[in-house]
Design a protein around this motif. Structure first.
Motif, PDB file in Angstrom:
ATOM      1  N   SER A 274       7.435  32.195 -77.269  1.00  0.00           N
ATOM      2  CA  SER A 274       8.471  32.836 -78.227  1.00  0.00           C
ATOM      3  C   SER A 274       9.179  33.855 -77.340  1.00  0.00           C
ATOM      4  CB  SER A 274       7.676  33.555 -79.386  1.00  0.00           C
ATOM      5  OG  SER A 274       6.921  34.494 -78.920  1.00  0.00           O
ATOM      6  N   GLU A 275      10.184  34.516 -77.940  1.00  0.00           N
ATOM      7  CA  GLU A 275      10.759  35.477 -77.265  1.00  0.00           C
ATOM      8  C   GLU A 275       9.835  36.611 -76.775  1.00  0.00           C
ATOM      9  OE1 GLU A 275      14.732  37.892 -78.132  1.00  0.00           O
ATOM     10  OE2 GLU A 275      14.683  35.958 -78.889  1.00  0.00           O
ATOM     11  N   GLU A 276       8.759  36.957 -77.159  1.00  0.00           N
ATOM     12  CA  GLU A 276       7.644  37.865 -76.978  1.00  0.00           C
ATOM     13  C   GLU A 276       6.610  37.286 -76.160  1.00  0.00           C
ATOM     14  OE1 GLU A 276       8.457  37.351 -80.385  1.00  0.00           O
ATOM     15  OE2 GLU A 276      10.175  38.844 -80.405  1.00  0.00           O
ATOM     16  N   LEU A 277       6.398  36.000 -76.057  1.00  0.00           N
ATOM     17  CA  LEU A 277       5.086  35.503 -75.781  1.00  0.00           C
ATOM     18  C   LEU A 277       5.373  34.490 -74.499  1.00  0.00           C
ATOM     19  CD1 LEU A 277       2.070  35.411 -75.671  1.00  0.00           C
ATOM     20  CD2 LEU A 277       2.117  33.783 -77.468  1.00  0.00           C
ATOM     21  N   ILE A 278       5.059  34.460 -73.429  1.00  0.00           N
ATOM     22  CA  ILE A 278       4.671  33.678 -72.324  1.00  0.00           C
ATOM     23  C   ILE A 278       3.518  33.185 -71.889  1.00  0.00           C
ATOM     24  CG2 ILE A 278       5.467  33.271 -69.778  1.00  0.00           C
ATOM     25  CD1 ILE A 278       7.604  35.285 -70.042  1.00  0.00           C
ATOM     26  N   LEU A 279       3.268  31.809 -71.659  1.00  0.00           N
ATOM     27  CA  LEU A 279       1.758  31.479 -71.224  1.00  0.00           C
ATOM     28  C   LEU A 279       1.882  30.809 -70.122  1.00  0.00           C
ATOM     29  CD1 LEU A 279      -1.142  31.237 -72.116  1.00  0.00           C
ATOM     30  CD2 LEU A 279      -0.494  28.846 -73.107  1.00  0.00           C
ATOM     31  N   ARG A 280       1.252  31.375 -69.042  1.00  0.00           N
ATOM     32  CA  ARG A 280       1.327  30.789 -67.755  1.00  0.00           C
ATOM     33  C   ARG A 280      -0.099  30.143 -67.606  1.00  0.00           C
ATOM     34  NH1 ARG A 280      -0.326  32.932 -62.262  1.00  0.00           N
ATOM     35  NH2 ARG A 280       1.012  31.790 -60.833  1.00  0.00           N
ATOM     36  N   THR A 281      -0.016  28.941 -67.071  1.00  0.00           N
ATOM     37  CA  THR A 281      -1.354  28.322 -66.563  1.00  0.00           C
ATOM     38  C   THR A 281      -1.410  27.768 -65.060  1.00  0.00           C
ATOM     39  OG1 THR A 281      -0.246  25.928 -67.314  1.00  0.00           O
ATOM     40  CG2 THR A 281      -1.448  27.089 -68.749  1.00  0.00           C
ATOM     41  N   SER A 282      -2.565  27.880 -64.565  1.00  0.00           N
ATOM     42  CA  SER A 282      -2.598  27.654 -63.143  1.00  0.00           C
ATOM     43  C   SER A 282      -3.928  26.644 -62.751  1.00  0.00           C
ATOM     44  CB  SER A 282      -2.503  28.761 -62.195  1.00  0.00           C
ATOM     45  OG  SER A 282      -3.777  29.702 -62.332  1.00  0.00           O
ATOM     46  N   PHE A 283      -3.863  25.836 -61.752  1.00  0.00           N
ATOM     47  CA  PHE A 283      -4.919  25.126 -61.349  1.00  0.00           C
ATOM     48  C   PHE A 283      -4.766  25.491 -59.700  1.00  0.00           C
ATOM     49  CE2 PHE A 283      -2.948  22.811 -64.812  1.00  0.00           C
ATOM     50  CZ  PHE A 283      -4.357  22.381 -65.617  1.00  0.00           C
ATOM     51  N   ASN A 284      -6.096  25.798 -59.424  1.00  0.00           N
ATOM     52  CA  ASN A 284      -6.224  26.188 -58.001  1.00  0.00           C
ATOM     53  C   ASN A 284      -7.386  25.614 -57.161  1.00  0.00           C
ATOM     54  OD1 ASN A 284      -8.035  27.777 -59.145  1.00  0.00           O
ATOM     55  ND2 ASN A 284      -7.255  29.618 -59.012  1.00  0.00           N
ATOM     56  N   LEU A 285      -7.249  25.684 -55.975  1.00  0.00           N
ATOM     57  CA  LEU A 285      -8.278  25.203 -55.275  1.00  0.00           C
ATOM     58  C   LEU A 285      -8.672  26.143 -53.956  1.00  0.00           C
ATOM     59  CD1 LEU A 285     -10.299  22.840 -54.508  1.00  0.00           C
ATOM     60  CD2 LEU A 285      -8.592  21.899 -53.052  1.00  0.00           C
ATOM     61  N   GLU A 286      -9.788  27.019 -54.249  1.00  0.00           N
ATOM     62  CA  GLU A 286      -9.946  27.856 -53.015  1.00  0.00           C
ATOM     63  C   GLU A 286     -10.884  27.424 -52.019  1.00  0.00           C
ATOM     64  OE1 GLU A 286     -12.039  31.139 -55.026  1.00  0.00           O
ATOM     65  OE2 GLU A 286     -10.131  31.509 -56.426  1.00  0.00           O
ATOM     66  N   TRP A 287     -10.756  27.720 -50.745  1.00  0.00           N
ATOM     67  CA  TRP A 287     -11.503  27.248 -49.542  1.00  0.00           C
ATOM     68  C   TRP A 287     -12.091  28.468 -49.090  1.00  0.00           C
ATOM     69  CZ3 TRP A 287     -10.878  28.389 -44.187  1.00  0.00           C
ATOM     70  CH2 TRP A 287     -11.718  27.613 -43.392  1.00  0.00           C
ATOM     71  N   HIS A 288     -13.445  28.499 -48.910  1.00  0.00           N
ATOM     72  CA  HIS A 288     -14.295  29.738 -48.400  1.00  0.00           C
ATOM     73  C   HIS A 288     -15.000  29.122 -47.005  1.00  0.00           C
ATOM     74  CE1 HIS A 288     -13.782  31.835 -51.960  1.00  0.00           C
ATOM     75  NE2 HIS A 288     -14.200  30.716 -52.702  1.00  0.00           N
ATOM     76  N   ASP A 289     -14.473  29.706 -45.846  1.00  0.00           N
ATOM     77  CA  ASP A 289     -15.216  29.319 -44.481  1.00  0.00           C
ATOM     78  C   ASP A 289     -16.811  29.538 -44.263  1.00  0.00           C
ATOM     79  OD1 ASP A 289     -15.572  31.990 -43.996  1.00  0.00           O
ATOM     80  OD2 ASP A 289     -13.999  32.058 -42.404  1.00  0.00           O
ATOM     81  N   ASP A 290     -17.160  28.967 -43.280  1.00  0.00           N
ATOM     82  CA  ASP A 290     -18.857  29.214 -43.094  1.00  0.00           C
ATOM     83  C   ASP A 290     -19.285  30.442 -43.151  1.00  0.00           C
ATOM     84  OD1 ASP A 290     -18.502  26.502 -42.670  1.00  0.00           O
ATOM     85  OD2 ASP A 290     -18.879  26.606 -40.589  1.00  0.00           O
ATOM     86  N   ARG A 291     -18.385  31.462 -42.766  1.00  0.00           N
ATOM     87  CA  ARG A 291     -18.969  32.947 -42.590  1.00  0.00           C
ATOM     88  C   ARG A 291     -19.125  33.448 -43.745  1.00  0.00           C
ATOM     89  NH1 ARG A 291     -14.748  35.012 -38.268  1.00  0.00           N
ATOM     90  NH2 ARG A 291     -13.406  34.123 -39.810  1.00  0.00           N
ATOM     91  N   TYR A 292     -18.145  33.167 -44.814  1.00  0.00           N
ATOM     92  CA  TYR A 292     -18.147  33.823 -46.067  1.00  0.00           C
ATOM     93  C   TYR A 292     -19.205  33.097 -46.812  1.00  0.00           C
ATOM     94  CZ  TYR A 292     -16.571  34.649 -50.851  1.00  0.00           C
ATOM     95  OH  TYR A 292     -16.601  34.766 -52.302  1.00  0.00           O
ATOM     96  N   ALA A 293     -19.477  31.802 -46.758  1.00  0.00           N
ATOM     97  CA  ALA A 293     -20.555  31.012 -47.459  1.00  0.00           C
ATOM     98  C   ALA A 293     -21.925  31.421 -47.040  1.00  0.00           C
ATOM     99  CB  ALA A 293     -20.293  29.409 -47.185  1.00  0.00           C
ATOM    100  N   GLU A 294     -22.305  31.618 -45.850  1.00  0.00           N
ATOM    101  CA  GLU A 294     -23.400  32.103 -45.190  1.00  0.00           C
ATOM    102  C   GLU A 294     -23.706  33.426 -45.619  1.00  0.00           C
ATOM    103  OE1 GLU A 294     -26.708  31.428 -43.322  1.00  0.00           O
ATOM    104  OE2 GLU A 294     -25.447  29.954 -43.864  1.00  0.00           O
ATOM    105  N   TYR A 295     -22.847  34.401 -45.427  1.00  0.00           N
ATOM    106  CA  TYR A 295     -22.970  35.933 -45.729  1.00  0.00           C
ATOM    107  C   TYR A 295     -23.372  35.887 -47.437  1.00  0.00           C
ATOM    108  CZ  TYR A 295     -22.253  41.044 -46.287  1.00  0.00           C
ATOM    109  OH  TYR A 295     -22.337  42.147 -46.414  1.00  0.00           O
ATOM    110  N   PHE A 296     -22.792  35.161 -48.335  1.00  0.00           N
ATOM    111  CA  PHE A 296     -22.779  35.692 -49.759  1.00  0.00           C
ATOM    112  C   PHE A 296     -23.977  34.719 -50.328  1.00  0.00           C
ATOM    113  CE2 PHE A 296     -18.848  37.664 -49.235  1.00  0.00           C
ATOM    114  CZ  PHE A 296     -18.946  38.741 -49.966  1.00  0.00           C
ATOM    115  N   PHE A 297     -24.163  33.398 -49.897  1.00  0.00           N
ATOM    116  CA  PHE A 297     -25.085  32.464 -50.326  1.00  0.00           C
ATOM    117  C   PHE A 297     -26.289  31.946 -49.493  1.00  0.00           C
ATOM    118  CE2 PHE A 297     -20.681  31.950 -52.088  1.00  0.00           C
ATOM    119  CZ  PHE A 297     -21.007  32.531 -53.340  1.00  0.00           C
TER     120      PHE A 297
END
Length: 102
Positions: free
Chosen positions: A5-28
Motif C-alpha cells: 500500500s502507500e504506507e507499507l512496503i515488504l522487502r524479501t531477500s534470499f542470501n547465501l553466507e560463506w564463512h571461512d576456515d578461521r571463522y568456523a574453527e574459532y566459533f564452532f
C-alpha cells in the motif's frame, strides 16, 4: 521490494553466507587443549549458510517509518554436530527499528 500500500512496503531477500576456515574453527571448533570428558575435540572447515528474510517497512509520516526484520538461516550439519552447538538446524533472528529521514 513489493509495494503493498502507500504506507507499507515488504522487502524479501534470499542470501547465501560463506564463512571461512578461521571463522568456523574459532566459533564452532574445539581444540585439543579445550577438549574435556564432556566435550570432544572437533574441527570445522569453511561452510555456506543459506537464509531468507522478510522486512516490512511501514511509513507513519513523511519522514518517519517503522522497520522490522525476521529471518531464518539453515545451519549446516557439520556446525550442528559441533559440541558447542545445541543440534538445532535453524537459526532465527529479528530486528525492530524506527527510521527518521530528512
Amino acid at each position: 521490494m513489493n509495494l503493498i500500500s502507500e504506507e507499507l512496503i515488504l522487502r524479501t531477500s534470499f542470501n547465501l553466507e560463506w564463512h571461512d576456515d578461521r571463522y568456523a574453527e574459532y566459533f564452532f571448533g574445539v581444540k585439543g587443549q579445550e577438549a574435556s570428558s564432556s566435550r570432544n575435540e572437533y574441527h570445522v572447515k569453511n561452510f555456506f549458510q543459506p537464509g531468507v528474510s522478510l522486512m516490512p517497512i511501514y511509513k507513519v509520516r513523511d519522514h518517519l517509518s517503522f522497520v522490522g526484520v525476521v529471518g531464518f538461516k539453515l545451519i549446516p550439519k557439520s556446525i550442528r554436530n559441533s559440541p558447542t552447538m545445541n543440534g538445532r538446524g535453524l537459526e532465527t533472528f529479528g530486528l525492530m527499528a524506527i527510521n527518521y529521514s530528512l
